[in-house]
Motif scaffolding. Sequence first.
Motif, PDB file in Angstrom:
ATOM      1  N   THR A  68      -3.808   4.295  -1.569  1.00 12.53           N
ATOM      2  CA  THR A  68      -5.070   4.417  -0.833  1.00 12.53           C
ATOM      3  C   THR A  68      -4.957   5.362   0.346  1.00 12.53           C
ATOM      4  OG1 THR A  68      -6.863   3.175   0.232  1.00 12.53           O
ATOM      5  CG2 THR A  68      -4.621   2.421   0.688  1.00 12.53           C
TER       6      THR A  68
ATOM      7  N   ALA B   2      -5.277  -0.672   4.704  1.00  8.84           N
ATOM      8  CA  ALA B   2      -3.829  -0.860   4.545  1.00  8.84           C
ATOM      9  C   ALA B   2      -3.258  -1.637   5.731  1.00  8.84           C
ATOM     10  CB  ALA B   2      -3.140   0.495   4.415  1.00  8.84           C
TER      11      ALA B   2
ATOM     12  N   CYS C  19       0.852  -1.187   0.000  1.00 14.06           N
ATOM     13  CA  CYS C  19       0.000   0.000   0.000  1.00 14.06           C
ATOM     14  C   CYS C  19       0.885   1.232   0.000  1.00 14.06           C
ATOM     15  CB  CYS C  19      -0.932   0.014   1.205  1.00 14.06           C
ATOM     16  SG  CYS C  19      -2.312  -1.149   1.016  1.00 14.06           S
TER      17      CYS C  19
ATOM     18  N   VAL D  31       4.015  -1.137   3.631  1.00 17.00           N
ATOM     19  CA  VAL D  31       3.446   0.187   3.369  1.00 17.00           C
ATOM     20  C   VAL D  31       4.597   1.113   2.986  1.00 17.00           C
ATOM     21  CG1 VAL D  31       2.074   2.107   4.290  1.00 17.00           C
ATOM     22  CG2 VAL D  31       1.620  -0.225   5.063  1.00 17.00           C
TER      23      VAL D  31
ATOM     24  N   ILE E 272      -1.262  -0.705  -4.157  1.00 19.69           N
ATOM     25  CA  ILE E 272      -2.524   0.000  -3.933  1.00 19.69           C
ATOM     26  C   ILE E 272      -2.243   1.377  -3.339  1.00 19.69           C
ATOM     27  CG2 ILE E 272      -4.745  -0.084  -2.739  1.00 19.69           C
ATOM     28  CD1 ILE E 272      -4.232  -3.182  -2.444  1.00 19.69           C
TER      29      ILE E 272
ATOM     30  N   ILE F   6       0.981   5.322   0.537  1.00 15.88           N
ATOM     31  CA  ILE F   6       0.254   6.444   1.130  1.00 15.88           C
ATOM     32  C   ILE F   6       1.081   7.714   0.954  1.00 15.88           C
ATOM     33  CG2 ILE F   6      -0.926   4.943   2.797  1.00 15.88           C
ATOM     34  CD1 ILE F   6       1.002   5.952   4.967  1.00 15.88           C
TER      35      ILE F   6
ATOM     36  N   GLU G 199      -6.087   4.814  -5.921  1.00 14.90           N
ATOM     37  CA  GLU G 199      -7.208   5.336  -5.117  1.00 14.90           C
ATOM     38  C   GLU G 199      -8.550   4.807  -5.617  1.00 14.90           C
ATOM     39  OE1 GLU G 199      -7.148   9.337  -3.832  1.00 14.90           O
ATOM     40  OE2 GLU G 199      -5.015   9.605  -4.200  1.00 14.90           O
TER      41      GLU G 199
ATOM     42  N   ALA H 241      -2.070  -4.928   3.907  1.00 21.27           N
ATOM     43  CA  ALA H 241      -0.741  -4.727   3.321  1.00 21.27           C
ATOM     44  C   ALA H 241       0.311  -5.610   3.984  1.00 21.27           C
ATOM     45  CB  ALA H 241      -0.330  -3.265   3.451  1.00 21.27           C
TER      46      ALA H 241
END
Length: 240
Positions: free
Chosen positions: A193, A199, A31, A206, A191, A33, A162, A203
């Motif tokens: 997100t 997550a 994931c 990350v 991903i 971010i 997203e 995940a």
Amino acid sequence: MIETKNLHKYFGELEVLKGINMTVEEGEVVCMIGSSGSGKSTLLRCINYLEKKNRGDILIEGEKVEETPQAINAMRQKVGMVFQRFHLFPHKTAIENVMEGPVTVKGMEKEEARALALKLLEKVGLSDKEEEYPAMLSGGQQQRVAIARALAMEPKVMLFDEPTSALDPELVGEVLGVMKDLAQDGMTMIIVTHEMGFAREVADKVIYLNDGVIEETGTPSELFENPKNPRLQAFLGEIQ
Ligand code: ADP
Ligand code: MG
């Protein structure tokens, strides 16, 4: 499965990716971010060659992708992508949307493609919606069709940008549920997100991207419970 080495991307003078090094192993769920404008979409788009990188390497299954249309098309069959906006063909039904890629790109027989599409629509919980046009479907249903459509190419990796950001809150769960199932099936995924609960749960790894730089990478518990980077701490504080 995917590796980027010192990946740089500029838009004119603006350096958007400043030397990205990342690896995604087979079966791993990563994931990503980070704040808006940090380069998350650009990174996914470079991996899929929707944007042309300026410098560095991208390896898919250990191999560099030649920058020819043929090589890029072959690579795109391995790397599926799902966008924030679903981009379904409005004049095609759900099942026709899912069949389109296998028939036109892979030359699959229509009957075989239909059987595959039915199976995938069932997998995303839409076996009763196969003959509906996108306009008749909710956002969550359209996004699940988009996921089925990407899966129809039998990709080795799925990139999600997203995928739930454009959805009404009550529709987010059904899309995340499908992605969770995919993770459990062992699909390799990246991903982007803002769904931190998702997550944390799904995940393996990350990545926190800030201003074109990976500032922190780790397991969900490392990043969410014990973030080291002060900007990541601030970011997590803002969104929670
Ligand atoms: P994120 O997905 O993290 O919000 P993006 O990858 O969309 O970030 O954007 C990163 C930066 O690149 C932003 O400053 C954005 O304005 C810029 N950018 C993105 N796409 C383009 C483009 N096609 N042309 C010029 N600048 C772009
Ligand atoms: Mg984005």
